[in-house]
Design a protein around this motif. Structure first.
Motif, PDB file in Angstrom:
ATOM      1  N   ALA C  82      86.774  94.212   8.658  1.00  0.00           N
ATOM      2  CA  ALA C  82      87.975  93.488   7.936  1.00  0.00           C
ATOM      3  C   ALA C  82      87.174  92.154   7.462  1.00  0.00           C
ATOM      4  CB  ALA C  82      88.946  93.115   9.105  1.00  0.00           C
ATOM      5  N   ASP C  83      86.331  91.486   8.034  1.00  0.00           N
ATOM      6  CA  ASP C  83      85.651  90.314   7.470  1.00  0.00           C
ATOM      7  C   ASP C  83      85.102  90.467   6.352  1.00  0.00           C
ATOM      8  OD1 ASP C  83      86.908  88.913   9.610  1.00  0.00           O
ATOM      9  OD2 ASP C  83      85.212  88.590  10.649  1.00  0.00           O
ATOM     10  N   LEU C  84      84.188  91.567   6.221  1.00  0.00           N
ATOM     11  CA  LEU C  84      83.464  92.020   5.201  1.00  0.00           C
ATOM     12  C   LEU C  84      84.513  92.250   3.959  1.00  0.00           C
ATOM     13  CD1 LEU C  84      80.458  94.187   6.415  1.00  0.00           C
ATOM     14  CD2 LEU C  84      80.457  91.919   5.169  1.00  0.00           C
ATOM     15  N   ARG C  85      85.546  92.930   4.030  1.00  0.00           N
ATOM     16  CA  ARG C  85      86.316  93.411   3.284  1.00  0.00           C
ATOM     17  C   ARG C  85      87.277  91.881   2.708  1.00  0.00           C
ATOM     18  NH1 ARG C  85      88.495  98.566   4.707  1.00  0.00           N
ATOM     19  NH2 ARG C  85      89.128  97.824   6.506  1.00  0.00           N
ATOM     20  N   THR C  86      87.409  91.097   3.540  1.00  0.00           N
ATOM     21  CA  THR C  86      88.007  89.863   2.891  1.00  0.00           C
ATOM     22  C   THR C  86      87.024  89.061   2.415  1.00  0.00           C
ATOM     23  OG1 THR C  86      89.111  89.552   5.113  1.00  0.00           O
ATOM     24  CG2 THR C  86      88.774  87.589   3.732  1.00  0.00           C
ATOM     25  N   GLN C  87      85.806  88.895   2.568  1.00  0.00           N
ATOM     26  CA  GLN C  87      84.824  88.302   1.921  1.00  0.00           C
ATOM     27  C   GLN C  87      84.425  88.860   0.537  1.00  0.00           C
ATOM     28  OE1 GLN C  87      83.704  85.670   2.248  1.00  0.00           O
ATOM     29  NE2 GLN C  87      81.943  85.466   1.019  1.00  0.00           N
ATOM     30  N   LEU C  88      84.275  90.173   0.542  1.00  0.00           N
ATOM     31  CA  LEU C  88      83.876  91.133  -0.769  1.00  0.00           C
ATOM     32  C   LEU C  88      85.015  90.834  -1.596  1.00  0.00           C
ATOM     33  CD1 LEU C  88      81.847  93.947   0.894  1.00  0.00           C
ATOM     34  CD2 LEU C  88      81.043  92.218  -1.073  1.00  0.00           C
ATOM     35  N   THR C  89      86.126  91.115  -1.172  1.00  0.00           N
ATOM     36  CA  THR C  89      87.214  91.248  -2.220  1.00  0.00           C
ATOM     37  C   THR C  89      87.355  89.822  -2.486  1.00  0.00           C
ATOM     38  OG1 THR C  89      88.480  92.713  -0.715  1.00  0.00           O
ATOM     39  CG2 THR C  89      89.886  91.567  -2.248  1.00  0.00           C
ATOM     40  N   GLY C  90      86.838  88.649  -1.997  1.00  0.00           N
ATOM     41  CA  GLY C  90      87.052  87.387  -2.678  1.00  0.00           C
ATOM     42  C   GLY C  90      86.245  87.364  -3.800  1.00  0.00           C
ATOM     43  N   VAL C  91      84.955  87.853  -3.608  1.00  0.00           N
ATOM     44  CA  VAL C  91      83.907  87.739  -4.682  1.00  0.00           C
ATOM     45  C   VAL C  91      84.468  88.535  -5.735  1.00  0.00           C
ATOM     46  CG1 VAL C  91      81.608  88.383  -5.018  1.00  0.00           C
ATOM     47  CG2 VAL C  91      82.006  87.347  -2.774  1.00  0.00           C
ATOM     48  N   ALA C  92      84.829  89.967  -5.671  1.00  0.00           N
ATOM     49  CA  ALA C  92      85.168  90.771  -6.593  1.00  0.00           C
ATOM     50  C   ALA C  92      86.230  90.003  -7.395  1.00  0.00           C
ATOM     51  CB  ALA C  92      85.676  92.019  -5.980  1.00  0.00           C
ATOM     52  N   THR C  93      87.293  89.356  -6.651  1.00  0.00           N
ATOM     53  CA  THR C  93      88.396  88.757  -7.526  1.00  0.00           C
ATOM     54  C   THR C  93      87.689  87.688  -8.301  1.00  0.00           C
ATOM     55  OG1 THR C  93      89.677  88.736  -5.770  1.00  0.00           O
ATOM     56  CG2 THR C  93      90.396  87.199  -7.066  1.00  0.00           C
ATOM     57  N   LEU C  94      86.698  86.944  -7.716  1.00  0.00           N
ATOM     58  CA  LEU C  94      86.326  85.803  -8.496  1.00  0.00           C
ATOM     59  C   LEU C  94      85.146  86.693  -9.971  1.00  0.00           C
ATOM     60  CD1 LEU C  94      86.270  82.901  -8.369  1.00  0.00           C
ATOM     61  CD2 LEU C  94      83.752  82.975  -7.253  1.00  0.00           C
ATOM     62  N   LEU C  95      84.799  87.721  -9.832  1.00  0.00           N
ATOM     63  CA  LEU C  95      83.944  88.277 -10.685  1.00  0.00           C
ATOM     64  C   LEU C  95      84.784  88.855 -11.754  1.00  0.00           C
ATOM     65  CD1 LEU C  95      81.060  89.819  -8.614  1.00  0.00           C
ATOM     66  CD2 LEU C  95      81.130  87.653  -9.835  1.00  0.00           C
TER      67      LEU C  95
END
Lengths: 199, 199, 199, 199
Positions: C82-95
DNA sequence: CTGTAAGCGAGACGGTACGTCGAGTCTTCAG
DNA sequence: CTGAAGACTCGACGTACCGTCTCGCTTACAG
């Protein structure tokens, strides 16, 4: 690093540059003019200026030669004093006008640019000095001028005072300065004849 | 923004600036010298220069006046020609040295800086011209010089050729130039007496 | 050649530069932006930029760090997936947003600028990689992640596909890409259980 | 202005340009290379480059395709993991060499050149991705690969980490990276089986 | 004898121009 | 009538100085 090929040179650009250089050297003045400004006004890339000239001074020198300076063949009416007067008055007239300030700017730039200095001497000064010397030689042969003088120095004596005023600006160059210079130089400064009791 | 208080002025800084200005104007040359470079060499802030002088030219002018130019009171031995020779030779000697180039740089800068031009005339030229004129007036009174001449023009006739060489650099100023100038100017350019058939 | 004194630095100018850099990198785009344009928009001399940064890339890197990138402390809910998902989604959103293109420009510039590359790694990548690795280590200790893996490589496995899309632009980064990456990476590519007759 | 006639194209010039482009992109590096430099080294006029290519990037792309990239038909030994290892190791080997930096330069240029980006995808990426996908489809049919996965994403998962290192340069691409990627990707990140208390 | 205001060294600042490089276009000339 | 050669306009580069503007720090006069 080969020199650019002069055959490929764009004549229009060349003229536009010289014209712009002349105008700007006249109006904001030589020192206030930048290569950039010349390029912009001429509608030309800076590189096109640097391709063909070494410096702003070199451009303005060409511009002056091409656009402002008469060919000035030295007159010869048989009367050297009259001819000198004609010639020097022409120079004085020119120096009084905006060309005078442009030329002063050029002399100024030449003070720390040996290459420009040499080119200025070769293209502006020397031809006129030579023409003058030839005229003076004829005058010597015709007995209108002392024979025991170095003509180069005579020329410096006649023109020096003109440039003195141009460059020091103690007073403006005037059109009657030449007559007075010539009078002084030919007559000499010695008193006329001593009033009482000369040998 | 009142003028800075001269009483508070740091004499050491002032001297360091003038010395640095003189040295740099001599070696890299006047135009190649920047205010920044003067400040750095003098170990002084730029502001300290701008506080007391208007421009690089003004600094160098002061430097020249204080460090290089003799007080030059015009000699008076009773023989105006000898005195002129002495005086002009002194000037020529100076102009031949590095001071000559510094002065040329100053003249150059004065071409587009009216304020500097005026100051240069007032502090360098005028005093010497005045001294010379007074000497020439005495000569006139003593019958050693034509009376019907404008002394200002006489001075230009004598000094013009010197500055002609300094600024155009067609040939170097030499120490025998003065003698020749004076000979030409006093004797005049007219032929001696025409060999045959003058009255 | 001493470095400039950071204490004397003008904070206003610094901010104006970073803001201008960010805006221009967003709108005309990173490569289309010139240092000159940044200076002009920031109302700042070019020298002020060159005094504090080595290159346009360095400015934009700082701008990105200061204006766009969140501090991104890695979440820890106890569930690493779940944490990875949160984090990676944040990155993807930014990108997905303009920051993504700015960052891509930066990566682009770093290809031939070792210094920029190093700084980018140190200030952007490394801190986030470190945070991620620490989270993964915790996950290992908690038995949520294989122990026999190089965490650096795990991170590359998870983030590589994101940057693949950002930089190759075969398809846009999306916000559900992270979930799919994580699913693939955790579950693995092997078939579920062989349907008939595995050993 | 019709497109130039490809039949008339000078094959020698074309090859010389591609070779020069490849060499210069290798040695001074992609960004440090100018179209001018390529033309000069190829002994070709700049126009000849601009006639046939849109940009430096397009030239280098062609050069890479023609001079550096193998045709790379995807191997098929029946063992997908072995085949992927072979293929990925080939890619890694290439990326480790100078071609890697050239390719990175190309990716860099493609960041702000949509046309180049598209051409790069079409001529370099897509064919290899397609070959890979076909191989993976066969593997799925043979039960060597999960069926419930998007193959595009699988490919990104496998290749992403390679390009991550190429472009971020956090560490060099190595020839054993592929084996590790494949291990992680196929086995997955979940812990083996929990030691105590699983059935 | 002690503030406080000046001059000072230092140097960052907004600017302008420098002289150079390369982009992409246009022109000339040789094969 | 193509293609090499290269001159052209243009825009940006990174640098040098300009003249102005803070900064702290002496230094010397005024309270």
């Amino acid at each position: 690093m080969p020199d650019p090929n002069p055959q490929r040179r764009n004549e229009e650009a060349r003229k536009a540059i010289l014209t712009a250089a002349m105008e700007l050297s006249t109006d904001p003045g030589f020192q206030a003019t930048s290569v950039e400004a010349i390029a912009k006004r001429a509608g030309v890339g800076k590189q096109t200026i640097y391709r063909w000239w070494q410096s702003k001074g070199a451009v303005v020198l060409d511009a002056l030669n091409e656009l402002a300076l008469p060919t000035m063949s030295f007159p010869d009416t048989g009367d050297v004093i009259a001819d000198l007067r004609t010639q020097l008055t022409g120079v004085a007239t020119l120096l009084r006008q905006s060309e005078g300030r442009v030329f002063a700017g050029l002399v100024s730039a030449a003070q720390n640019d040996d290459s420009l200095s040499r080119t200025m001497i070769e293209t502006i000064l020397q031809p006129r000095v030579d023409a003058c010397r030839e005229r003076l030689e004829r005058a010597q042969r015709q007995g209108q001028l002392r024979r025991d003088v170095d003509l180069e120095e005579v020329i410096e004596l006649l023109y020096g005072p003109l440039y003195y005023r141009l460059l020091f600006r103690t007073q403006p160059v005037t059109t009657d300065q030449p007559a007075q210079i010539i009078d002084l130089a030919f007559t000499g400064l010695r008193p006329k004849r001593s009033r009482r009791g000369s040998p």
